[in-house]
Write a protein that holds these residues in place. Structure first.
Motif, short mmCIF file in Angstrom:
data_model
loop_
_atom_site.label_atom_id
_atom_site.label_comp_id
_atom_site.label_asym_id
_atom_site.label_seq_id
_atom_site.Cartn_x
_atom_site.Cartn_y
_atom_site.Cartn_z
N LEU A 219 50.90 39.62 38.42
CA LEU A 219 49.58 39.61 37.79
C LEU A 219 48.95 38.23 37.91
CD1 LEU A 219 50.52 41.62 34.57
CD2 LEU A 219 49.21 42.44 36.55
N GLU B 115 46.47 39.35 31.58
CA GLU B 115 46.86 40.65 32.13
C GLU B 115 48.29 41.00 31.72
OE1 GLU B 115 45.47 38.18 33.84
OE2 GLU B 115 43.65 38.99 34.77
N GLN C 133 54.35 49.20 35.31
CA GLN C 133 54.25 48.13 34.33
C GLN C 133 55.16 48.40 33.14
OE1 GLN C 133 50.13 47.58 33.27
NE2 GLN C 133 49.62 46.68 35.24
N SER D 44 45.97 49.64 28.99
CA SER D 44 46.05 48.52 29.95
C SER D 44 44.97 48.57 31.01
CB SER D 44 47.44 48.49 30.61
OG SER D 44 47.66 49.67 31.37
N ASP D 45 44.13 49.61 30.93
CA ASP D 45 43.02 49.78 31.87
C ASP D 45 43.54 49.79 33.32
OD1 ASP D 45 40.36 50.22 32.56
OD2 ASP D 45 39.94 48.07 32.76
N THR D 46 44.56 50.62 33.55
CA THR D 46 45.15 50.76 34.88
C THR D 46 45.27 52.24 35.23
OG1 THR D 46 47.41 50.79 34.00
CG2 THR D 46 46.54 48.65 34.69
N ARG E 231 48.18 42.14 28.16
CA ARG E 231 47.63 43.49 28.08
C ARG E 231 48.68 44.53 28.45
NH1 ARG E 231 42.45 43.19 30.06
NH2 ARG E 231 43.30 42.75 32.11
N ALA E 232 49.46 44.29 29.52
CA ALA E 232 50.51 45.22 29.94
C ALA E 232 51.61 45.32 28.88
CB ALA E 232 51.10 44.78 31.27
N ASP F 289 50.31 52.84 38.15
CA ASP F 289 50.50 51.41 37.85
C ASP F 289 51.04 51.24 36.43
OD1 ASP F 289 49.54 50.69 40.38
OD2 ASP F 289 47.48 50.54 39.66
N GLN G 291 54.27 38.49 33.85
CA GLN G 291 53.28 38.13 34.88
C GLN G 291 53.94 38.05 36.25
OE1 GLN G 291 51.27 34.44 34.05
NE2 GLN G 291 50.18 34.44 35.99
#
Length: 131
Positions: free
Chosen positions: A16, A21, A89, A79-81, A24-25, A85, A11
């Motif tokens: 983040l 988050e 990550q 990771s929905d990025t 998730r990463a 990014d 984080q």
């Protein structure tokens, strides 16, 4: 390193807003890495990580063959990025993993990956050459 400390480090390094988050990463990176590595190597790497995290490496179907571009695509989707990014990550998560495992363990991981994965290890401190 404990689970909460590991997530706190992710984080912090990724700036983040929360542990969700960071999780998730971490999950996206380690699940994808676990898919790419051979089962034995994924298990070896996972052994030194907190048990809440090690399962990401070992739950995937190991030994898949895909290039670094596909690695990035998978991490970004999970990771929905955006891909750029996701690369950053993944580099930070791998650097933290390198700090958490026995010396030389990440060298074995690198040995299983083709050269196009070299950017993934950008933030990993290099071991000094042996005399």
């Amino acid at each position: 390193m404990q689970f909460s400390e590991f997530l706190g480090q992710v984080q912090h390094r990724l700036s983040l807003p929360g542990e969700g988050e960071a999780l998730r990463a971490t999950r996206a990176t380690l699940t994808t890495l676990g898919e790419r590595l051979q089962a034995g190597e994924a298990n070896d790497l996972a052994a030194s990580l907190p048990m809440e995290i090690d399962r990401f490496l070992t739950a995937a179907e190991p030994g898949q063959r895909f290039d670094f571009a596909e690695f990035v695509t998978r991490v970004a989707e999970r990771s929905d990025t955006e891909p750029q990014d996701a690369v950053y990550q993944a580099k930070q998560v791998v650097a933290l993993v390198a700090e958490s495992v026995a010396p030389g363990e990440l060298a074995q991981v690198r040995g299983q990956l083709p050269d196009d994965y070299d950017p993934l290890f950008e933030f990993v401190e290099q071991e000094p050459p042996s005399a």
